[in-house]
Write a protein that holds these residues in place. Structure first.
Motif, PDB file in Angstrom:
ATOM      1  N   GLY A 147     -14.824 -89.223  34.747  1.00  0.00           N
ATOM      2  CA  GLY A 147     -15.273 -88.959  36.120  1.00  0.00           C
ATOM      3  C   GLY A 147     -16.075 -90.075  36.740  1.00  0.00           C
ATOM      4  O   GLY A 147     -16.491 -89.968  37.902  1.00  0.00           O
ATOM      5  N   VAL A 187     -19.688 -94.032  41.477  1.00  0.00           N
ATOM      6  CA  VAL A 187     -19.539 -92.642  41.909  1.00  0.00           C
ATOM      7  C   VAL A 187     -19.120 -91.803  40.710  1.00  0.00           C
ATOM      8  O   VAL A 187     -18.235 -92.204  39.942  1.00  0.00           O
ATOM      9  CB  VAL A 187     -18.491 -92.508  43.044  1.00  0.00           C
ATOM     10  CG1 VAL A 187     -18.264 -91.038  43.380  1.00  0.00           C
ATOM     11  CG2 VAL A 187     -18.935 -93.274  44.278  1.00  0.00           C
ATOM     12  N   ARG A 196     -17.699 -88.032  39.520  1.00  0.00           N
ATOM     13  CA  ARG A 196     -17.063 -86.784  39.945  1.00  0.00           C
ATOM     14  C   ARG A 196     -17.128 -85.785  38.784  1.00  0.00           C
ATOM     15  O   ARG A 196     -16.697 -86.103  37.663  1.00  0.00           O
ATOM     16  CB  ARG A 196     -15.614 -87.025  40.347  1.00  0.00           C
ATOM     17  CG  ARG A 196     -15.464 -87.888  41.587  1.00  0.00           C
ATOM     18  CD  ARG A 196     -14.008 -88.216  41.839  1.00  0.00           C
ATOM     19  NE  ARG A 196     -13.837 -89.047  43.015  1.00  0.00           N
ATOM     20  CZ  ARG A 196     -12.680 -89.614  43.366  1.00  0.00           C
ATOM     21  NH1 ARG A 196     -11.591 -89.441  42.601  1.00  0.00           N
ATOM     22  NH2 ARG A 196     -12.606 -90.368  44.456  1.00  0.00           N
ATOM     23  N   ARG A 207     -15.611 -79.041  42.847  1.00  0.00           N
ATOM     24  CA  ARG A 207     -15.780 -80.473  42.611  1.00  0.00           C
ATOM     25  C   ARG A 207     -17.024 -80.979  43.324  1.00  0.00           C
ATOM     26  O   ARG A 207     -17.249 -80.669  44.496  1.00  0.00           O
ATOM     27  CB  ARG A 207     -14.563 -81.258  43.110  1.00  0.00           C
ATOM     28  CG  ARG A 207     -14.800 -82.770  43.103  1.00  0.00           C
ATOM     29  CD  ARG A 207     -13.582 -83.559  43.474  1.00  0.00           C
ATOM     30  NE  ARG A 207     -12.680 -83.721  42.320  1.00  0.00           N
ATOM     31  CZ  ARG A 207     -11.644 -84.563  42.296  1.00  0.00           C
ATOM     32  NH1 ARG A 207     -11.380 -85.299  43.356  1.00  0.00           N
ATOM     33  NH2 ARG A 207     -10.895 -84.643  41.227  1.00  0.00           N
ATOM     34  N   GLU A 251     -19.298 -84.616  43.941  1.00  0.00           N
ATOM     35  CA  GLU A 251     -19.245 -86.072  43.872  1.00  0.00           C
ATOM     36  C   GLU A 251     -20.621 -86.619  44.219  1.00  0.00           C
ATOM     37  O   GLU A 251     -21.207 -86.243  45.233  1.00  0.00           O
ATOM     38  CB  GLU A 251     -18.193 -86.604  44.851  1.00  0.00           C
ATOM     39  CG  GLU A 251     -17.955 -88.107  44.738  1.00  0.00           C
ATOM     40  CD  GLU A 251     -16.773 -88.571  45.582  1.00  0.00           C
ATOM     41  OE1 GLU A 251     -17.015 -89.226  46.615  1.00  0.00           O
ATOM     42  OE2 GLU A 251     -15.614 -88.252  45.214  1.00  0.00           O
TER      43      GLU A 251
END
Length: 398
Positions: A25, A39, A41, A48, A50
């Motif tokens: 991720g 970033v 995730r 989800r 982020e």
């Protein structure tokens, strides 16, 4: 789980624009201008999320992986890493969640509900005077019932109404803090109230002059000064409270009717209609006498700027060694109406601008009894200026 640690130090020396996955991720997002951002995730409860971890190269690969691992573990435990980080940031900036800061934020959120957007400061004053000096720097998340009890205890048995207002406002601030996502004790004020116990304070009504004594006092106001004239107008129209009386403007008067803006009337919130005050012959005479003092449209200006002070009339009566205060003339007139007239209850209440009956009853009552009040206002003025104390009969309007 997808493979992790895909990116290499060599690749990161000159990464092309685009999104590059390190696995688990973690992504490096490189912009066309060369700037880059880490970033992460994750999925929490099927949703989800982020979150940005920081810019590259300020945040290196090893540190990015370390942070990503921490937040992934948190998500795996069912905790939202975005919200957890926000909570940590708030904790790191404890001064930003102090009671003083949250109080100011709560006040801004409620201003539209308050009369005149709260510019008079009455909503804030119980907190500003009695709570914030002691607790203003305390993080609202640390506030408990003992803090509140210790702060309000000196007022609880001496100034019960002030303490009650402070407690009420504090409860609103705490609810506001909860709405912001802060971990506060929503029952803190109720617990503090339980700790404080029952107040021994016995409320006292504002001293009022007996209606039989009003004519003599009125006659003693002989000077054409703003203080004497304002006090005379207050006696003749006691339904108008201090603020609208002191702020009376010439453009509010048309013929024998003084129209007070709705927002200036106590107990009336939101977009309420203005309140019409029928003026007796004597009241119109007083207004004419006050016109030479008028400045910027105000009949009773202060010597420097604005209008006469809120305490001017009370201090005048105090210097006269009188127990009664200007607000008490509402009681004087209301008692006279009960004892010396046959005015219906709702008309008598309207004479002193008292909001009575339920909201439903008021909604169906589409009259302000102006004509009946005009008769009573003239009779009251006749009595105050030396008329006989005879019973006043009101003719039916139909």
């Amino acid at each position: 789980m997808r493979a992790k640690n895909r990116l290499t130090a060599g690749f990161l020396k000159s990464p092309p624009a685009g999104k590059h996955c390190d696995g688990g991720g973690l992504w490096l997002v490189v912009r066309e201008d060369g700037g880059a951002q880490w970033v992460l995730r994750v999925t929490v409860h099927g949703r989800r999320r982020e979150m940005g971890l920081g810019g590259y190269p300020a945040l290196g690969l090893a540190e990015a992986r370390k942070q990503a691992s921490r937040w992934r573990d948190m998500a795996a435990a069912g905790r939202d890493p975005v919200k957890e980080r926000q909570a940590e940031e708030r904790a790191a900036r404890r001064e930003d969640i102090s009671l003083a800061i949250i109080t100011a934020d709560a006040f801004e959120a409620r201003k539209a509900e308050l009369k005149g957007d709260g510019t008079a400061g009455r909503w804030l004053s119980p907190l500003a005077l009695h709570v914030l000096p002691k607790l203003g720097k305390v993080p609202v998340t640390d506030l408990d019932q003992r803090d509140i009890r210790d702060t309000l205890a000196p007022l609880w048995h001496t100034k019960a109404e002030t303490a009650r207002k402070a407690l009420n406002r504090l409860a609103i601030v705490i609810r506001h803090a909860a709405a912001l996502g802060l971990d506060v004790d929503l029952q803190a004020t109720e617990k503090a109230k339980a700790l404080l116990g029952r107040s021994r304070h016995v409320p006292q009504s504002i001293p009022a002059m007996a209606w039989a004594d009003v004519p003599a006092f009125y006659a003693s106001l002989e000077e054409p000064s703003p203080t004497h004239l304002a006090l005379r107008l207050s006696i003749l129209n006691p339904g108008v409270r201090s603020k609208p009386l002191r702020h009376i403007r010439l453009d509010q008067i048309e013929d024998d009717v003084w129209t007070v803006p709705g927002e200036d009337m106590k107990g009336r919130k939101g977009k309420t209609p203005p309140f019409r005050v029928p003026l007796s012959t004597e009241a119109l005479r007083i207004i004419e006498l006050a016109k030479p003092h008028a400045r910027n449209g105000f009949l009773f200006p202060n010597r420097n700027k604005g209008v006469i002070n809120d305490m001017t009339l009370s201090r005048f009566m105090e210097r006269r060694r009188l127990e009664a205060r200007p607000h008490g003339f509402r009681t004087s007139m209301r008692t006279w109406l009960s004892e010396m007239t046959d005015a219906p209850h709702e008309v008598a209440e309207m004479m002193i601008a008292h909001v009575s009956d339920s909201a439903v009853v008021r909604a169906y009552r589409r009259t302000d009894f102006l004509e009946q009040r005009r008769v009573l206002a003239q009779r009251w003025a006749d009595y105050v200026t030396g008329g006989a104390a005879r019973v006043v009969k009101l003719e039916s309007e139909g």
